[in-house]
Design a protein around this motif. Structure first.
Motif, PDB file in Angstrom:
ATOM      1  N   ASN A 114       0.252  -9.731 -13.947  1.00  0.00           N
ATOM      2  CA  ASN A 114       1.570 -10.358 -14.017  1.00  0.00           C
ATOM      3  C   ASN A 114       1.488 -11.709 -14.730  1.00  0.00           C
ATOM      4  N   SER A 117       0.909 -11.127 -18.386  1.00  0.00           N
ATOM      5  CA  SER A 117       2.155 -10.672 -19.000  1.00  0.00           C
ATOM      6  C   SER A 117       3.098 -11.845 -19.241  1.00  0.00           C
ATOM      7  N   GLN A 121       3.768 -12.297 -23.089  1.00  0.00           N
ATOM      8  CA  GLN A 121       5.073 -11.729 -23.457  1.00  0.00           C
ATOM      9  C   GLN A 121       5.821 -12.630 -24.443  1.00  0.00           C
TER      10      GLN A 121
END
Length: 147
Positions: A114, A117, A121
């Motif tokens: 997470n 990401s 991202q």
């Protein structure tokens, strides 16, 4: 046994059980072979592949005279038994540590994914936008010079 069931009987029974497990034998439950086992102990040919320490513990546990048979506390004080207990405790500790590490890893992996990401991202989105920018059209001045 003379119908006197004591802790000494339990020690003998455990010794027989250890003998069965260590030698993979199906020992007699009664009869002449059973009496020989009780009176003389296990046949040395049957136990020759066992460690001397294990042979000794089994022999002590199967001592014919219940008065001479060691008790549980005495057995636990034998150096070979103490060593086996320590070894087993160490194995259990290692196993628990491994299980704890795996549990922690299973907990951390989703968090790390997470986090990765959330970091990558925005970078990926910026790269996508850079690739989507249309090529610049030539200025009118460059078009006239080509003609």
């Amino acid at each position: 046994m003379r119908s006197q069931f004591t802790k000494a009987c339990d020690v003998f029974s455990l010794g027989v059980t250890l003998l069965e497990l260590a030698t993979d034998l199906d020992l007699p439950k009664n009869g002449q072979l059973w009496q020989e086992l009780r009176n003389k102990g296990p046949d040395p040919r049957v136990t020759q592949h066992l460690t001397p320490e294990l042979r000794r513990v089994i022999q002590l546990m199967m001592t014919q005279d219940p008065q001479r048979r060691p008790g549980v506390k005495q057995l636990l004080e034998l150096p070979s038994v103490k060593l086996a207990v320590k070894r087993r405790a160490r194995q259990l500790l290692i196993s628990r540590l491994r299980d704890s590490c795996l549990w922690l890893l299973m907990l951390l992996v989703p968090l790390l994914l997470n986090l990765a990401s959330s970091i990558f991202q925005p970078l990926l989105q910026m790269l996508d936008r850079l690739q989507e920018t249309p090529p610049s059209t030539p200025s009118p001045h460059k078009l006239s010079s080509l003609a």
